[in-house]
Design a protein around this motif. Structure first.
Motif, PDB file in Angstrom:
ATOM      1  N   LYS A   1       0.858  -1.187   0.000  1.00 39.94           N
ATOM      2  CA  LYS A   1       0.000   0.000   0.000  1.00 39.94           C
ATOM      3  C   LYS A   1       0.891   1.233   0.000  1.00 39.94           C
ATOM      4  CE  LYS A   1      -3.848   0.229   2.375  1.00 39.94           C
ATOM      5  NZ  LYS A   1      -4.866   0.412   3.450  1.00 39.94           N
ATOM      6  N   ILE A   2       0.552   2.165  -0.885  1.00 36.51           N
ATOM      7  CA  ILE A   2       1.329   3.391  -1.044  1.00 36.51           C
ATOM      8  C   ILE A   2       0.460   4.584  -0.689  1.00 36.51           C
ATOM      9  CG2 ILE A   2       2.548   4.858  -2.708  1.00 36.51           C
ATOM     10  CD1 ILE A   2       3.026   2.247  -4.337  1.00 36.51           C
ATOM     11  N   ALA A   3       0.986   5.457   0.166  1.00 30.81           N
ATOM     12  CA  ALA A   3       0.354   6.751   0.419  1.00 30.81           C
ATOM     13  C   ALA A   3       0.854   7.698  -0.666  1.00 30.81           C
ATOM     14  CB  ALA A   3       0.723   7.266   1.805  1.00 30.81           C
ATOM     15  N   VAL A   4      -0.027   8.083  -1.559  1.00 28.45           N
ATOM     16  CA  VAL A   4       0.372   8.888  -2.715  1.00 28.45           C
ATOM     17  C   VAL A   4       0.748  10.300  -2.272  1.00 28.45           C
ATOM     18  CG1 VAL A   4      -0.341   9.814  -4.946  1.00 28.45           C
ATOM     19  CG2 VAL A   4      -1.119   7.534  -4.234  1.00 28.45           C
ATOM     20  N   GLU A   5       1.893  10.779  -2.772  1.00 30.12           N
ATOM     21  CA  GLU A   5       2.311  12.148  -2.480  1.00 30.12           C
ATOM     22  C   GLU A   5       2.078  13.080  -3.673  1.00 30.12           C
ATOM     23  OE1 GLU A   5       5.954  12.790  -0.396  1.00 30.12           O
ATOM     24  OE2 GLU A   5       4.914  11.971   1.360  1.00 30.12           O
ATOM     25  N   TRP A   6       2.439  12.620  -4.875  1.00 32.17           N
ATOM     26  CA  TRP A   6       2.269  13.462  -6.058  1.00 32.17           C
ATOM     27  C   TRP A   6       1.855  12.625  -7.244  1.00 32.17           C
ATOM     28  CZ3 TRP A   6       2.116  18.475  -5.269  1.00 32.17           C
ATOM     29  CH2 TRP A   6       2.815  19.024  -4.187  1.00 32.17           C
ATOM     30  N   CYS A   7       0.994  13.207  -8.073  1.00 32.45           N
ATOM     31  CA  CYS A   7       0.553  12.531  -9.294  1.00 32.45           C
ATOM     32  C   CYS A   7       0.495  13.553 -10.427  1.00 32.45           C
ATOM     33  CB  CYS A   7      -0.818  11.883  -9.101  1.00 32.45           C
ATOM     34  SG  CYS A   7      -1.404  10.963 -10.550  1.00 32.45           S
ATOM     35  N   GLY A   8       1.128  13.219 -11.551  1.00 36.89           N
ATOM     36  CA  GLY A   8       1.109  14.103 -12.705  1.00 36.89           C
ATOM     37  C   GLY A   8      -0.117  13.874 -13.571  1.00 36.89           C
ATOM     38  N   ILE A   9      -0.512  14.922 -14.291  1.00 37.40           N
ATOM     39  CA  ILE A   9      -1.604  14.817 -15.257  1.00 37.40           C
ATOM     40  C   ILE A   9      -0.980  14.586 -16.631  1.00 37.40           C
ATOM     41  CG2 ILE A   9      -3.609  15.946 -16.273  1.00 37.40           C
ATOM     42  CD1 ILE A   9      -3.861  15.276 -13.294  1.00 37.40           C
ATOM     43  N   CYS A  10      -1.393  13.508 -17.271  1.00 32.21           N
ATOM     44  CA  CYS A  10      -0.834  13.090 -18.550  1.00 32.21           C
ATOM     45  C   CYS A  10      -1.741  13.542 -19.691  1.00 32.21           C
ATOM     46  CB  CYS A  10      -0.696  11.570 -18.546  1.00 32.21           C
ATOM     47  SG  CYS A  10      -0.156  10.838 -20.093  1.00 32.21           S
ATOM     48  N   GLY A  11      -1.164  13.624 -20.886  1.00 35.81           N
ATOM     49  CA  GLY A  11      -1.970  13.915 -22.055  1.00 35.81           C
ATOM     50  C   GLY A  11      -3.071  12.899 -22.256  1.00 35.81           C
TER      51      GLY A  11
END
Length: 353
Positions: free
Chosen positions: A28-38
């Motif tokens: 299980k990963i606590a998400v820190e950052w997520c990019g927006i993709c095309g």
């Protein structure tokens, strides 16, 4: 937990969903950052495209619309499932966001990125990076060491570029032309620079992107509205043409220019995902024996990409143009990319901001 779910064209909602349970062999990963993709943007504007529509669940995840979005993400290990003994709570990681069957001929041949049932976390079920937590099988998780997690969110698009450069077969000192200086074009320039390309030529009409192409490592930046690109490439290469060209735009005329810009026996790598059936004069390939190669995502590229980032050969900071919280996702990311696309490279989203 909170998550961004795609319900249909133009319909992304921040919702409360059940937090995923850790399973054996997974983390299980606590998400820190997520990019927006095309790809995410295309889904928002025109989808569902890759997202499974109602009544057509993905064969590996069993999920269909609505699904949690986000496949370019980094985070911190928060729980470790049974059987995982080489990761610990607190480890910073990124994810290679695949679902593969492991049984089809491409998977057995090691080309798992072309799995006959291929799916992506954050598009086809299995959770996604635009949520507080995601559970992922250990085999798809890559430790990032001391790389900041905001920079590490760029590993996924960088791996796309790394794979394209690798599959091109470019050698040190050779000349490359990159058509399109959007997010993938820019990271392709960075990866070519890191690979030792001798001269890198970028082709881009937008002023903001032209400036970024130079900072990313392009030696020459050509505006196709001002110059005859193939003719100028011939001038810059002593009349020979470039060794490699990378089509990162998905436009008929751009593919034609890419083929016209390479030398006899040169290679054009198609990196773009096309939104239409291309019209193309195949005689332009025949007359120069040009190779055209397709490339899809990544396959065994994440470790080397992480090394490039960690060593400073690739500069992630200049690619990050905005950081927002999950509540501002639609207005601050999707609508911003629709209305001001050329001003941005990568918008990062924090599920906890």
């Amino acid at each position: 937990m909170r998550a961004a779910r795609f319900h249909g064209q133009g319909d992304i909602r921040i919702e409360e969903v059940e937090e995923p349970a850790t399973r054996p062999g997974a983390v299980k990963i606590a998400v820190e950052w997520c990019g927006i993709c095309g790809t995410d943007l295309h889904e928002y504007l025109e989808g569902p495209i890759f997202i499974p529509p109602p009544g057509e669940p993905h064969p590996l995840t069993g999920e269909e619309l609505p699904v949690i979005l986000g496949h370019e993400f980094s985070g911190i290990v928060s729980e470790v499932g049974d059987g995982v003994d080489d990761l610990a709570v607190g480890d910073p990681v990124v994810v290679e966001p695949y679902h593969t069957c492991g049984e089809c001929p491409p998977c057995r041949a090691g080309r798992y990125n072309t799995c006959q049932k291929l799916g992506f976390i954050g598009l086809m079920g299995g959770g996604g990076g635009l949520s507080e937590y995601v559970v992922v099988d250990r085999k798809w998780i890559h430790p990032i060491g001391n790389i900041p997690t905001d920079h590490a969110a760029l590993v996924e698009p960088l791996a796309v570029a790394h794979h394209a450069v690798k599959i091109s077969g470019i050698e040190e000192g050779q000349t490359a032309v990159v058509f399109g200086a959007g997010p993938i074009g820019l990271v392709t320039i960075e990866c070519l620079d890191a690979a030792g390309a001798g001269t890198i030529i970028a082709v881009e009409p937008a002023a903001a992107r032209k400036e970024r192409a130079g900072r990313a490592g392009a030696d020459h930046v050509l505006d196709p509205t001002e110059v005859d690109v193939p003719a100028r490439v011939l001038e810059l290469t002593g009349g020979e043409g470039a060794d490699r060209a990378f089509e990162c735009a998905g436009i008929d005329a751009v593919m034609a220019d890419a083929v016209a810009s390479v030398r006899a026996g040169g290679t054009v790598v198609n990196v773009a995902i096309w939104g239409h059936a291309a019209e193309f004069d195949f005689n332009s390939l025949v007359m120069k024996e040009v190779n055209v190669v397709g490339t899809l995502a990544y396959c065994g590229d994440h470790e080397e990409t992480i090394e490039l980032l960690g060593s400073g050969q690739v500069d992630a900071e200049q690619l990050i143009t905005a950081k927002i919280g999950l509540d501002d996702l639609v207005s601050g990311a999707f609508e911003e990319l629709v209305n001001n696309k050329v001003e941005h490279v990568k918008i990062l989203v924090s599920p906890t901001m």
